[in-house]
Design a protein around this motif. Sequence first.
Motif, mmCIF file in Angstrom:
data_model
loop_
_atom_site.group_PDB
_atom_site.id
_atom_site.type_symbol
_atom_site.label_atom_id
_atom_site.label_comp_id
_atom_site.label_asym_id
_atom_site.label_seq_id
_atom_site.Cartn_x
_atom_site.Cartn_y
_atom_site.Cartn_z
ATOM 1 N N SER A 83 11.792 159.686 -30.734
ATOM 2 C CA SER A 83 12.450 159.517 -29.443
ATOM 3 C C SER A 83 11.516 159.935 -28.310
ATOM 4 C CB SER A 83 13.728 160.358 -29.387
ATOM 5 O OG SER A 83 13.414 161.737 -29.478
ATOM 6 N N PRO A 84 11.716 159.393 -27.106
ATOM 7 C CA PRO A 84 10.881 159.788 -25.962
ATOM 8 C C PRO A 84 10.978 161.277 -25.644
ATOM 9 C CG PRO A 84 12.063 157.749 -25.484
ATOM 10 C CD PRO A 84 12.615 158.263 -26.774
ATOM 11 N N SER A 85 12.144 161.864 -25.838
ATOM 12 C CA SER A 85 12.281 163.289 -25.532
ATOM 13 C C SER A 85 11.466 164.146 -26.499
ATOM 14 C CB SER A 85 13.755 163.689 -25.582
ATOM 15 O OG SER A 85 14.302 163.438 -26.871
ATOM 16 N N ALA A 86 11.446 163.764 -27.787
ATOM 17 C CA ALA A 86 10.639 164.517 -28.754
ATOM 18 C C ALA A 86 9.154 164.395 -28.433
ATOM 19 C CB ALA A 86 10.923 164.023 -30.171
ATOM 20 N N TRP A 87 8.730 163.215 -28.042
ATOM 21 C CA TRP A 87 7.328 162.985 -27.681
ATOM 22 C C TRP A 87 6.966 163.760 -26.415
ATOM 23 C CZ3 TRP A 87 2.668 162.185 -28.781
ATOM 24 C CH2 TRP A 87 1.762 161.533 -27.948
ATOM 25 N N ARG A 88 7.869 163.796 -25.463
ATOM 26 C CA ARG A 88 7.602 164.526 -24.227
ATOM 27 C C ARG A 88 7.483 166.028 -24.492
ATOM 28 N NH1 ARG A 88 11.655 162.924 -21.919
ATOM 29 N NH2 ARG A 88 13.038 164.698 -22.270
ATOM 30 N N GLU A 89 8.363 166.574 -25.322
ATOM 31 C CA GLU A 89 8.309 168.004 -25.617
ATOM 32 C C GLU A 89 7.051 168.359 -26.396
ATOM 33 O OE1 GLU A 89 11.916 168.885 -27.613
ATOM 34 O OE2 GLU A 89 13.194 168.442 -25.888
ATOM 35 N N ALA A 90 6.614 167.468 -27.286
ATOM 36 C CA ALA A 90 5.392 167.720 -28.053
ATOM 37 C C ALA A 90 4.179 167.768 -27.129
ATOM 38 C CB ALA A 90 5.223 166.654 -29.124
ATOM 39 N N ARG A 91 4.130 166.871 -26.165
ATOM 40 C CA ARG A 91 2.999 166.864 -25.238
ATOM 41 C C ARG A 91 2.998 168.105 -24.355
ATOM 42 N NH1 ARG A 91 2.993 160.982 -22.516
ATOM 43 N NH2 ARG A 91 1.128 161.857 -21.529
ATOM 44 N N GLU A 92 4.184 168.569 -23.978
ATOM 45 C CA GLU A 92 4.254 169.772 -23.157
ATOM 46 C C GLU A 92 3.826 171.013 -23.945
ATOM 47 O OE1 GLU A 92 8.253 169.872 -21.859
ATOM 48 O OE2 GLU A 92 8.028 168.265 -20.356
ATOM 49 N N ALA A 93 4.170 171.061 -25.233
ATOM 50 C CA ALA A 93 3.867 172.245 -26.035
ATOM 51 C C ALA A 93 2.440 172.242 -26.571
ATOM 52 C CB ALA A 93 4.863 172.350 -27.200
ATOM 53 N N MET A 94 1.926 171.076 -26.966
ATOM 54 C CA MET A 94 0.622 170.998 -27.621
ATOM 55 C C MET A 94 -0.493 170.510 -26.694
ATOM 56 S SD MET A 94 1.734 169.073 -31.152
ATOM 57 C CE MET A 94 3.230 169.502 -32.028
ATOM 58 N N GLY A 95 -0.120 169.766 -25.646
ATOM 59 C CA GLY A 95 -1.129 169.061 -24.869
ATOM 60 C C GLY A 95 -1.207 167.613 -25.334
ATOM 61 N N ASP A 96 -1.648 166.729 -24.467
ATOM 62 C CA ASP A 96 -1.667 165.301 -24.792
ATOM 63 C C ASP A 96 -2.525 165.004 -26.010
ATOM 64 O OD1 ASP A 96 -0.033 164.925 -22.649
ATOM 65 O OD2 ASP A 96 -1.575 164.128 -21.316
ATOM 66 N N GLN A 97 -3.711 165.602 -26.070
ATOM 67 C CA GLN A 97 -4.641 165.254 -27.151
ATOM 68 C C GLN A 97 -4.123 165.707 -28.499
ATOM 69 O OE1 GLN A 97 -8.825 165.840 -26.292
ATOM 70 N NE2 GLN A 97 -9.206 166.591 -28.355
ATOM 71 N N HIS A 98 -3.665 166.961 -28.616
ATOM 72 C CA HIS A 98 -3.186 167.462 -29.910
ATOM 73 C C HIS A 98 -1.861 166.803 -30.299
ATOM 74 C CE1 HIS A 98 -6.252 170.505 -30.596
ATOM 75 N NE2 HIS A 98 -6.204 170.785 -29.294
ATOM 76 N N ALA A 99 -1.035 166.463 -29.323
ATOM 77 C CA ALA A 99 0.193 165.737 -29.657
ATOM 78 C C ALA A 99 -0.138 164.363 -30.225
ATOM 79 C CB ALA A 99 1.072 165.609 -28.416
ATOM 80 N N ALA A 100 -1.145 163.698 -29.659
ATOM 81 C CA ALA A 100 -1.553 162.396 -30.179
ATOM 82 C C ALA A 100 -2.137 162.528 -31.583
ATOM 83 C CB ALA A 100 -2.570 161.748 -29.236
ATOM 84 N N ILE A 101 -2.918 163.592 -31.834
ATOM 85 C CA ILE A 101 -3.456 163.814 -33.185
ATOM 86 C C ILE A 101 -2.319 164.027 -34.175
ATOM 87 C CG2 ILE A 101 -4.829 165.392 -34.595
ATOM 88 C CD1 ILE A 101 -6.580 165.890 -32.152
ATOM 89 N N THR A 102 -1.302 164.763 -33.757
ATOM 90 C CA THR A 102 -0.143 165.000 -34.626
ATOM 91 C C THR A 102 0.567 163.684 -34.942
ATOM 92 O OG1 THR A 102 0.122 167.178 -33.605
ATOM 93 C CG2 THR A 102 1.972 166.323 -34.878
ATOM 94 N N ILE A 103 0.735 162.830 -33.948
ATOM 95 C CA ILE A 103 1.361 161.525 -34.181
ATOM 96 C C ILE A 103 0.549 160.711 -35.170
ATOM 97 C CG2 ILE A 103 1.863 159.305 -33.077
ATOM 98 C CD1 ILE A 103 3.989 161.243 -32.455
ATOM 99 N N ALA A 104 -0.786 160.727 -35.023
ATOM 100 C CA ALA A 104 -1.649 159.972 -35.940
ATOM 101 C C ALA A 104 -1.519 160.498 -37.360
ATOM 102 C CB ALA A 104 -3.099 160.038 -35.461
ATOM 103 N N ALA A 105 -1.438 161.829 -37.530
ATOM 104 C CA ALA A 105 -1.289 162.404 -38.864
ATOM 105 C C ALA A 105 0.068 162.044 -39.471
ATOM 106 C CB ALA A 105 -1.461 163.916 -38.797
ATOM 107 N N ILE A 106 1.122 162.076 -38.660
ATOM 108 C CA ILE A 106 2.444 161.683 -39.159
ATOM 109 C C ILE A 106 2.444 160.213 -39.562
ATOM 110 C CG2 ILE A 106 4.855 161.387 -38.488
ATOM 111 C CD1 ILE A 106 4.601 163.848 -36.741
ATOM 112 N N LEU A 107 1.785 159.364 -38.771
ATOM 113 C CA LEU A 107 1.682 157.945 -39.120
ATOM 114 C C LEU A 107 0.938 157.758 -40.435
ATOM 115 C CD1 LEU A 107 2.066 154.944 -38.289
ATOM 116 C CD2 LEU A 107 -0.130 155.117 -37.111
ATOM 117 N N GLN A 108 -0.113 158.539 -40.638
ATOM 118 C CA GLN A 108 -0.883 158.429 -41.874
ATOM 119 C C GLN A 108 -0.044 158.827 -43.087
ATOM 120 O OE1 GLN A 108 -3.907 157.125 -41.839
ATOM 121 N NE2 GLN A 108 -4.067 157.220 -44.067
ATOM 122 N N ARG A 109 0.887 159.755 -42.906
ATOM 123 C CA ARG A 109 1.734 160.232 -44.010
ATOM 124 C C ARG A 109 3.171 159.742 -43.856
ATOM 125 N NH1 ARG A 109 1.335 166.389 -43.221
ATOM 126 N NH2 ARG A 109 2.807 166.363 -44.945
#
Length: 439
Positions: A336-362
């Motif tokens: 959801s957009p809210s989950a993505w927004r909270e992840a970017r606020e907590a981790m930063g844009d770059q680390h949130a994107a890395i987390t998304i890529a890892a979740i996509l890989q698994r």
Amino acid sequence: MQTHISTTPFGRRAVSLGMIASQVAAKSVPQGATVDKWKVFYSIRDARELLGATDRSLTLLNALLSFHLEPTLSADGDLIVWPSNEALTARANGMPPTTLRRHLAVLVDCGLIIRRDSPNGKRFARKGRGGEIEQAYGFDLSPIVARAEEFQDLAEAVRDEKKAFHVAKERLTLLRRDIVKLIDAGIEENVPGNWAGVLRTYQAIVGRLPRSAPRQTVDDICTDLHGLYTEIREVLESFAKTQNPDANESHNGRHIQNSNPDPLRESESGLGNKEEAGGTAVEPDNLRSLPKRELPLGIVLDACPAVQDLAQGGAIRHWRDFLAAAELARPFLGISPSAWREAREAMGDQHAAITIAAILQRSDQINNAGGYLRSLTDRARDGKFSTWPMIMALVRAKLDATKPPKDGRGSGPSGNADGGSDLQVSPALLKTLKDPKFR
């Protein structure tokens, strides 16, 4: 004594059919016609692109009109002005002589003025004994009187086109905003549908929009976007009706109050904790000994090759490309957009994107990507999450997959008979992988 009125220019300048047409139009001025010279000038200014005039040539026209002392131009009056080049240069803000001659020719070609050159090319007026002007040589302003209505019509057409273009761009902006937010609403509210496909369709339509688009192109894209908007709206309205078939609760007298203001977040968090408890979370709580430097982009792409399939152009060269691919992976995973927004606020844009890529890989191992991301976001807020262990685990799993069987028989995934691997890993990375804190 009758004086001949010149109709040809002085010197080597030739006569064109356009000049003759302008002279014919000047002769057709109705008797007694009078126009406000500045109102006509404003119409010419607005319609300059249709007339072929330039901004510098209009500066000269403004200067020529200033030499006519009366505020109006009358067909019964004298419409010839004879300023020298020096006087024109002074009133045209110091325009160079060569530029002056070039833009005077533009005014003649546009049919805004007519040359009335003397035998020697000089501009002057011959006066009689009573001081009245008997003959003048210079620039004739009569085409401005003859074509005043034409200039007004052209100016109105240009204004209407600009207004229509402005309205079309407003409509485009509203449609783009509505479609994006409706897609986000469909994903966040768990409305059944291929939202990733809808998003790709939207991006394909918007991708046809060039940087500087004419109004017709904007109208065509608005038509396609409105069709997509209508389809999305119908799906959401139909789903809303099935979820609330009786909108008026006073019919049955019941009052249902939902004490949970964000049920989606609760369900995602719950499922995410379940996945984490099942062993999918590999991040240790103690992050003090992890590397302080940022993850190299090459290592992240090597660990998460699936994200490159979503990159525009099929390749990721910079972190900017990586972030754009992560934005596309979010709706694909159902986050959801809210989950993505909270992840970017907590981790930063770059680390949130890395987390998304890892979740996509698994993604084949994670049942609820949104809940898992919210769980990692909560850990990141408490300082208990880092992307280093997650990426290192994916790299280690990739290395383990290329190892030969323990009994020494067969070949490895790389196809080599000796079970070797084609995967090249730097010594520094191998040293990092052997570190106990990444196991």
